[in-house]
Design an enzyme around this catalytic site. Structure first.
Site, mmCIF file in Angstrom:
data_model
loop_
_atom_site.group_PDB
_atom_site.id
_atom_site.type_symbol
_atom_site.label_atom_id
_atom_site.label_comp_id
_atom_site.label_asym_id
_atom_site.label_seq_id
_atom_site.Cartn_x
_atom_site.Cartn_y
_atom_site.Cartn_z
ATOM 1 N N TYR A 24 0.856 -1.186 0.000
ATOM 2 C CA TYR A 24 0.000 0.000 0.000
ATOM 3 C C TYR A 24 0.888 1.231 0.000
ATOM 4 O O TYR A 24 1.893 1.285 0.721
ATOM 5 C CB TYR A 24 -0.880 0.009 1.253
ATOM 6 C CG TYR A 24 -1.680 1.281 1.409
ATOM 7 C CD1 TYR A 24 -2.970 1.379 0.905
ATOM 8 C CD2 TYR A 24 -1.136 2.393 2.048
ATOM 9 C CE1 TYR A 24 -3.700 2.550 1.022
ATOM 10 C CE2 TYR A 24 -1.855 3.575 2.165
ATOM 11 C CZ TYR A 24 -3.135 3.646 1.658
ATOM 12 O OH TYR A 24 -3.854 4.807 1.777
ATOM 13 N N GLU B 58 -3.273 7.463 -4.236
ATOM 14 C CA GLU B 58 -3.277 6.210 -3.476
ATOM 15 C C GLU B 58 -3.102 5.035 -4.430
ATOM 16 O O GLU B 58 -3.817 4.937 -5.424
ATOM 17 C CB GLU B 58 -4.581 6.049 -2.692
ATOM 18 C CG GLU B 58 -4.563 4.836 -1.774
ATOM 19 C CD GLU B 58 -5.907 4.621 -1.065
ATOM 20 O OE1 GLU B 58 -5.949 4.799 0.158
ATOM 21 O OE2 GLU B 58 -6.896 4.298 -1.752
#
Ligand code: GDP
Ligand code: MN
Length: 368
Positions: A97, A182
């Site tokens: 992530y 993101e």
């Protein structure tokens, strides 16, 4: 401004961030030559598509088309899927992530990363999360990246690739005036490549003027919202039936909340901001009336805004557009006495306070 994944990938490519190849389709038949095997993904402006049935794997063209027809038209969050993106299937060894946001309280961009990617970041335990601010003047310094790859315990080769992607992502974040970049998952492939498997990009609306080519991207506005936007009016359509005109974001939100408490539902709202220009007020009514509200609730606090000037705009609007929609008006502040006279003469229901106004608006909308 939120970007669809395929659009975000286009921008990622400009910054040389590796993304999978893919093709966009609005109908299953539009898929002619998708990369195979592929992942067919719903293009909507919310995450969690996997869980909602919006991500499917396919190894042949026929399977890809079946996946597309299964995904197109389904609801995901507040959206209905209108397009799918068929992207090259990645042979993922590990999902990481990586994100950059703005931490307003620290007045700095915040870099976050985790070795436990692929799931919603909110579910990742705090001690598995890397967080470090990026000093805005110094930029993304090597020490930050060293700390990142150490925390994620990445082997050397992968660490270099992840660092490189983080650097490019920060470059994109700054140059594109982003509020959020993101990548989840940031996919480490079995062959050692590192690729942005998913991409979320939100660009600050206030920077729109610096990115004129993004204007056409606001596919998410309704036609009326588009019209209002072109006129410089802050206007949002919701699913209720009461039209709200207020001034200032705080008062507008409070008005919607009080209407909700009284059993009503805001259908549209319009924030007049700091204006009391009667012409602008008229335009506001014009847009609002097009959304066919059952009642209009005008809630104005006049500080810099003069109450009587707003009232004149409202009066002119009712005359010009010959509407039968009842209007409840609560106007406080500078010249409010004069404002109330104008409102009453024009046949509007003038009230003293917010709760009283909300109750009356709910009553006047009739049975629902
Ligand atoms: P989201 O659910 O909206 O975040 O959509 P994603 O694009 O992140 O996909 C959800 C999940 O599907 C990912 O976390 C992966 O586990 C899986 N996935 C998506 N694309 C691929 C792929 O190309 N290969 C593999 N192995 N898994 C994938
Ligand atoms: Mn994802």
């Amino acid at each position: 401004m939120k970007f669809y994944e395929y659009k975000a990938h286009e921008i990622f490519r400009k910054y040389d961030i590796p993304v999978p190849r893919g093709v966009l389709a609005a109908n299953p038949e539009d898929l002619v030559d998708p990369p195979l095997p592929c992942v067919v993904k719903a293009q909507v402006l919310v995450g969690g598509r996997g869980k909602a049935g919006g991500v499917k794997f396919a190894s042949t063209l026929a399977e890809a088309r079946d996946a597309a027809s299964a995904i197109l038209g389904i609801p995901i969050g507040p959206y209905t899927v209108k397009q799918v993106y068929a992207q090259e299937m990645l042979d993922i060894a590990q999902e990481l992530y990586l994100s950059i946001t703005i931490d307003r309280s620290a007045r700095a961009p915040l870099l976050m990363a985790s070795a436990l990617g692929g799931v919603e970041i909110e579910t990742v335990p705090e001690d598995e999360l890397f967080r470090m601010h990026i000093p805005p003047l110094a930029g993304l310094q090597p020490y930050v990246l060293r700390a990142l790859v150490k925390k994620l315990a990445l082997p050397k080769e992968i660490a270099a690739k992840v660092s490189d992607i983080a650097r490019k992502a920060y470059d994109l974040f700054r140059r594109e005036d982003a509020e959020l970049v993101e990548i989840n998952p940031l996919a480490v492939l079995r062959d050692g490549r590192v690729i942005a498997g998913d991409a979320k990009l939100v660009v600050d609306d206030n920077a729109e003027y610096r990115h004129p080519d993004y204007a056409e991207l606001d596919q998410d506005r309704t036609p009326l919202e588009e019209e209002a936007h072109d006129k410089g009016i802050t206007f949002i359509q919701l699913d209720g039936d009461i039209g709200v005109i207020a001034n200032g974001a705080g008062l507008t939100m409070a008005t919607l909340d009080v209407l909700g408490l009284k059993g009503g539902r805001g259908g549209t709202f319009l924030d007049l901001g700091g204006t009391d220009d009667p012409e602008k007020v008229k335009q506001a009514f014009e847009i609002l009336l097009k959304a066919k509200p059952s009642v209009i609730f005008l809630n104005i606090f006049g500080g810099i805004t003069k109450a009587d000037t707003v009232a004149i705009g409202a009066e002119e609007a009712l005359k010009e557009f010959e509407t039968k929609v009842p209007v409840v008006a609560r106007i406080k502040g500078v010249n409010e006495k004069r404002a109330k006279e104008i409102l009453a003469d024009a046949g509007m229901h003038s009230v003293e306070d917010l709760e009283e106004g909300a109750e009356l608006a709910v009553k006047l909308r009739g049975p629902h």
